[in-house]
Motif scaffolding. Structure first.
Motif, PDB file in Angstrom:
ATOM      1  N   PRO A 148       0.718  -1.029  -0.032  1.00 25.77           N
ATOM      2  CA  PRO A 148       0.034   0.025   0.071  1.00 25.77           C
ATOM      3  C   PRO A 148       0.840   1.304  -0.091  1.00 25.77           C
ATOM      4  O   PRO A 148       0.543   2.229  -0.577  1.00 25.77           O
ATOM      5  CB  PRO A 148      -0.950  -0.168   1.102  1.00 25.77           C
ATOM      6  CG  PRO A 148      -0.674  -1.498   1.623  1.00 25.77           C
ATOM      7  CD  PRO A 148       0.447  -2.005   1.071  1.00 25.77           C
ATOM      8  N   ARG A 149       2.017   1.179   0.549  1.00 25.29           N
ATOM      9  CA  ARG A 149       2.809   2.428   0.597  1.00 25.29           C
ATOM     10  C   ARG A 149       3.634   2.411  -0.527  1.00 25.29           C
ATOM     11  O   ARG A 149       4.016   3.723  -1.128  1.00 25.29           O
ATOM     12  CB  ARG A 149       3.765   2.505   1.917  1.00 25.29           C
ATOM     13  CG  ARG A 149       3.036   2.192   3.134  1.00 25.29           C
ATOM     14  CD  ARG A 149       3.881   2.389   4.535  1.00 25.29           C
ATOM     15  NE  ARG A 149       5.043   3.036   4.420  1.00 25.29           N
ATOM     16  CZ  ARG A 149       6.362   2.965   4.829  1.00 25.29           C
ATOM     17  NH1 ARG A 149       6.535   1.499   5.234  1.00 25.29           N
ATOM     18  NH2 ARG A 149       7.254   3.874   4.860  1.00 25.29           N
ATOM     19  N   LYS A 150       4.163   1.272  -1.220  1.00 24.00           N
ATOM     20  CA  LYS A 150       4.766   1.560  -2.534  1.00 24.00           C
ATOM     21  C   LYS A 150       3.817   1.854  -3.701  1.00 24.00           C
ATOM     22  O   LYS A 150       4.260   2.608  -4.554  1.00 24.00           O
ATOM     23  CB  LYS A 150       5.490   0.200  -2.612  1.00 24.00           C
ATOM     24  CG  LYS A 150       6.540  -0.183  -1.846  1.00 24.00           C
ATOM     25  CD  LYS A 150       7.378  -1.460  -2.039  1.00 24.00           C
ATOM     26  CE  LYS A 150       7.992  -1.323  -3.273  1.00 24.00           C
ATOM     27  NZ  LYS A 150       8.652  -2.524  -3.669  1.00 24.00           N
ATOM     28  N   MET A 154      -4.179   3.217  -6.258  1.00 27.15           N
ATOM     29  CA  MET A 154      -5.454   2.315  -6.033  1.00 27.15           C
ATOM     30  C   MET A 154      -5.970   2.154  -4.873  1.00 27.15           C
ATOM     31  O   MET A 154      -7.201   2.402  -4.350  1.00 27.15           O
ATOM     32  CB  MET A 154      -5.279   0.885  -6.633  1.00 27.15           C
ATOM     33  CG  MET A 154      -6.508   0.348  -6.792  1.00 27.15           C
ATOM     34  SD  MET A 154      -6.012  -1.219  -7.801  1.00 27.15           S
ATOM     35  CE  MET A 154      -6.086  -0.657  -9.478  1.00 27.15           C
ATOM     36  N   PHE A 155      -5.181   2.048  -3.519  1.00 28.77           N
ATOM     37  CA  PHE A 155      -5.535   1.775  -2.276  1.00 28.77           C
ATOM     38  C   PHE A 155      -6.207   3.210  -1.769  1.00 28.77           C
ATOM     39  O   PHE A 155      -7.234   3.188  -1.037  1.00 28.77           O
ATOM     40  CB  PHE A 155      -4.310   1.769  -1.245  1.00 28.77           C
ATOM     41  CG  PHE A 155      -3.983   0.306  -1.548  1.00 28.77           C
ATOM     42  CD1 PHE A 155      -4.319  -0.828  -0.673  1.00 28.77           C
ATOM     43  CD2 PHE A 155      -2.635  -0.087  -2.055  1.00 28.77           C
ATOM     44  CE1 PHE A 155      -3.903  -2.129  -0.680  1.00 28.77           C
ATOM     45  CE2 PHE A 155      -2.272  -1.317  -2.354  1.00 28.77           C
ATOM     46  CZ  PHE A 155      -2.838  -2.299  -1.965  1.00 28.77           C
ATOM     47  N   HIS A 156      -5.722   4.180  -2.265  1.00 26.02           N
ATOM     48  CA  HIS A 156      -6.198   5.490  -1.934  1.00 26.02           C
ATOM     49  C   HIS A 156      -7.581   5.982  -2.563  1.00 26.02           C
ATOM     50  O   HIS A 156      -8.736   6.700  -1.927  1.00 26.02           O
ATOM     51  CB  HIS A 156      -5.206   6.663  -2.500  1.00 26.02           C
ATOM     52  CG  HIS A 156      -5.814   7.998  -2.048  1.00 26.02           C
ATOM     53  ND1 HIS A 156      -6.180   9.002  -2.983  1.00 26.02           N
ATOM     54  CD2 HIS A 156      -5.716   8.878  -0.887  1.00 26.02           C
ATOM     55  CE1 HIS A 156      -6.465  10.025  -2.315  1.00 26.02           C
ATOM     56  NE2 HIS A 156      -6.224   9.864  -1.139  1.00 26.02           N
ATOM     57  N   PRO A 177      -1.670  -7.258  10.678  1.00 26.03           N
ATOM     58  CA  PRO A 177      -1.887  -6.132  11.239  1.00 26.03           C
ATOM     59  C   PRO A 177      -1.241  -4.786  10.584  1.00 26.03           C
ATOM     60  O   PRO A 177      -1.646  -3.922  10.409  1.00 26.03           O
ATOM     61  CB  PRO A 177      -1.604  -6.322  12.746  1.00 26.03           C
ATOM     62  CG  PRO A 177      -1.872  -7.785  12.790  1.00 26.03           C
ATOM     63  CD  PRO A 177      -1.175  -8.355  11.568  1.00 26.03           C
ATOM     64  N   LYS A 178       0.048  -5.168  10.061  1.00 27.65           N
ATOM     65  CA  LYS A 178       0.957  -4.201   9.529  1.00 27.65           C
ATOM     66  C   LYS A 178       0.430  -3.812   8.225  1.00 27.65           C
ATOM     67  O   LYS A 178       0.170  -2.537   7.808  1.00 27.65           O
ATOM     68  CB  LYS A 178       2.380  -4.865   9.362  1.00 27.65           C
ATOM     69  CG  LYS A 178       3.336  -3.634   8.641  1.00 27.65           C
ATOM     70  CD  LYS A 178       3.543  -2.459   9.761  1.00 27.65           C
ATOM     71  CE  LYS A 178       4.231  -1.451   9.250  1.00 27.65           C
ATOM     72  NZ  LYS A 178       4.319  -0.251   9.949  1.00 27.65           N
ATOM     73  N   LEU A 179      -0.198  -4.738   7.223  1.00 26.43           N
ATOM     74  CA  LEU A 179      -0.725  -4.677   6.023  1.00 26.43           C
ATOM     75  C   LEU A 179      -2.036  -3.610   6.305  1.00 26.43           C
ATOM     76  O   LEU A 179      -2.031  -2.683   5.746  1.00 26.43           O
ATOM     77  CB  LEU A 179      -1.167  -5.933   5.441  1.00 26.43           C
ATOM     78  CG  LEU A 179      -1.773  -5.703   4.126  1.00 26.43           C
ATOM     79  CD1 LEU A 179      -1.126  -4.961   3.179  1.00 26.43           C
ATOM     80  CD2 LEU A 179      -2.069  -7.083   3.893  1.00 26.43           C
ATOM     81  N   MET A 180      -2.555  -4.159   7.267  1.00 26.91           N
ATOM     82  CA  MET A 180      -4.117  -3.337   7.401  1.00 26.91           C
ATOM     83  C   MET A 180      -3.729  -1.687   7.952  1.00 26.91           C
ATOM     84  O   MET A 180      -4.286  -0.800   7.390  1.00 26.91           O
ATOM     85  CB  MET A 180      -4.939  -3.731   8.479  1.00 26.91           C
ATOM     86  CG  MET A 180      -5.273  -5.163   8.086  1.00 26.91           C
ATOM     87  SD  MET A 180      -6.345  -6.454   9.252  1.00 26.91           S
ATOM     88  CE  MET A 180      -7.851  -5.523   9.310  1.00 26.91           C
ATOM     89  N   SER A 181      -2.689  -1.590   8.690  1.00 24.93           N
ATOM     90  CA  SER A 181      -2.108  -0.214   9.180  1.00 24.93           C
ATOM     91  C   SER A 181      -1.688   0.613   7.898  1.00 24.93           C
ATOM     92  O   SER A 181      -2.036   1.814   7.834  1.00 24.93           O
ATOM     93  CB  SER A 181      -1.459  -0.069  10.531  1.00 24.93           C
ATOM     94  OG  SER A 181      -0.122  -0.277  10.006  1.00 24.93           O
ATOM     95  N   ASN A 182      -0.918  -0.171   7.125  1.00 25.45           N
ATOM     96  CA  ASN A 182      -0.401   0.566   5.856  1.00 25.45           C
ATOM     97  C   ASN A 182      -1.777   1.041   4.942  1.00 25.45           C
ATOM     98  O   ASN A 182      -1.627   1.997   4.378  1.00 25.45           O
ATOM     99  CB  ASN A 182       0.516  -0.461   5.306  1.00 25.45           C
ATOM    100  CG  ASN A 182       1.936  -0.338   6.044  1.00 25.45           C
ATOM    101  OD1 ASN A 182       2.156   0.581   6.746  1.00 25.45           O
ATOM    102  ND2 ASN A 182       2.629  -1.470   5.534  1.00 25.45           N
ATOM    103  N   ASP A 185      -3.122   3.839   6.553  1.00 28.36           N
ATOM    104  CA  ASP A 185      -2.213   5.193   6.331  1.00 28.36           C
ATOM    105  C   ASP A 185      -2.539   5.934   4.908  1.00 28.36           C
ATOM    106  O   ASP A 185      -2.491   7.166   5.011  1.00 28.36           O
ATOM    107  CB  ASP A 185      -0.793   4.750   6.341  1.00 28.36           C
ATOM    108  CG  ASP A 185      -0.393   4.555   7.983  1.00 28.36           C
ATOM    109  OD1 ASP A 185      -0.956   4.991   8.669  1.00 28.36           O
ATOM    110  OD2 ASP A 185       0.559   3.899   8.225  1.00 28.36           O
ATOM    111  N   VAL A 186      -2.649   5.000   4.121  1.00 26.18           N
ATOM    112  CA  VAL A 186      -2.909   5.661   2.713  1.00 26.18           C
ATOM    113  C   VAL A 186      -4.213   5.936   2.543  1.00 26.18           C
ATOM    114  O   VAL A 186      -4.712   6.888   1.852  1.00 26.18           O
ATOM    115  CB  VAL A 186      -2.634   4.422   1.428  1.00 26.18           C
ATOM    116  CG1 VAL A 186      -3.115   4.945   0.354  1.00 26.18           C
ATOM    117  CG2 VAL A 186      -0.981   4.171   1.620  1.00 26.18           C
TER     118      VAL A 186
END
Ligand SMILES: Nc1nc2c(ncn2[C@@H]2O[C@H](COP(=O)(O)OP(=O)(O)OP(=O)(O)O)[C@@H](O)[C@H]2O)c(=O)[nH]1
Ligand SMILES: [Mg+2]
Length: 235
Positions: A148-150, A154-156, A177-182, A185-186
């Protein structure tokens, strides 16, 4: 510079046709969901499972976008649901004109839910409004929590993110959990649904949300979209 102008004109022309598509869908009473993802994340699998859960109470149709084959449309037809294949050749996304042409061969009248499976690509499809009511994306969790950060665009731009293939979490290094928080974040407003098309986990929550979203259509509508990718992006 010239290329930027051409891209801008293309997106403006697309926006005009998308508005016509949207008006038509509204008039016919079909709620339209544009399903996007990278290749192989599980779009068709999610549609198959969603159709099984929803077809009793909804008249569903599917427009499939693919570079070459009718494989996905055939998978949908096998469930007794009308599907229509648009083959795009070398173009890695659907656009509003392709949908308008497709509607000449595919009858939306009487449908209350129309899914459009976009061509598998994580960047380009999001730039093209098709006239949909809602945009959702499918992401295969095994691709990594950093994605999601890279690849934020689309996530946005979607209302909901289905984190698919969670049955594979025990066999991978993925930090869910890290994936969901990323993702959040986006896109802090994204609805996140961890699901597995293999086990069926999480799909009930997703279809419940979708049903509520269909009913709230009047107050919702498609998200404003921006051509967030720079002009001249890959095709
Ligand atoms: N383990 C596991 N495999 C899955 C799951 N969902 C889909 N798959 C597999 O992932 C592969 C790709 O699934 P598809 O549904 O074809 O993905 P797609 O996004 O429609 O693919 P394209 O249209 O080619 O971009 C297939 O082999 C599916 O069986 C899941 O939840 N768990
Ligand atoms: Mg597919």
């Amino acid at each position: 510079m010239h290329r930027v102008e051409v891209e801008k004109n293309t997106l403006e022309a697309n926006g005009r046709i998308a508005a016509e598509n949207r008006a038509l869908f509204k008039r016919l009473g079909a709620f339209v969901v544009n399903v996007m993802s990278a290749p192989g994340a599980g779009k068709t699998s999610v549609l198959e499972q969603t159709i099984k859960l929803m077809k009793e109470n909804h008249k569903i149709g599917v427009i499939e976008g693919d570079l070459h084959t009718t494989i996905d449309a055939d998978r949908i037809s096998a469930l007794g649901v009308d599907s229509y294949q648009i083959t795009t050749g070398t173009v890695c996304h659907l656009d509003a004109r392709m949908i308008r042409s497709g509607l000449q061969g595919f009858n939306v009248e009487g449908l209350d839910l129309l899914f459009i499976e976009n061509v598998g690509n994580l960047v380009r499809p999001v730039e093209f409004d098709l006239g949909e009511d809602s945009r959702v994306m499918v992401f295969s969790v095994v691709e990594g929590a950093d994605k999601p950060r890279k690849y934020p665009v689309m996530f946005h731009e979607v209302e909901a993110v289905l984190l698919n293939k969670i049955d594979l979490v025990p066999y991978s290094e993925i930090d869910l959990p890290k994936l969901m928080s990323n993702v959040l974040d986006v896109n802090p407003e994204a609805r996140i649904f961890p699901v597995s098309c293999r086990t069926g986990a999480g799909l009930g929550r997703w279809t419940k949300w979708l049903e509520a979203r269909i009913h709230s259509r009047a107050s919702g509508g498609a998200r404003a979209r921006s051509a967030a990718c720079s002009a001249g992006g890959e095709r």
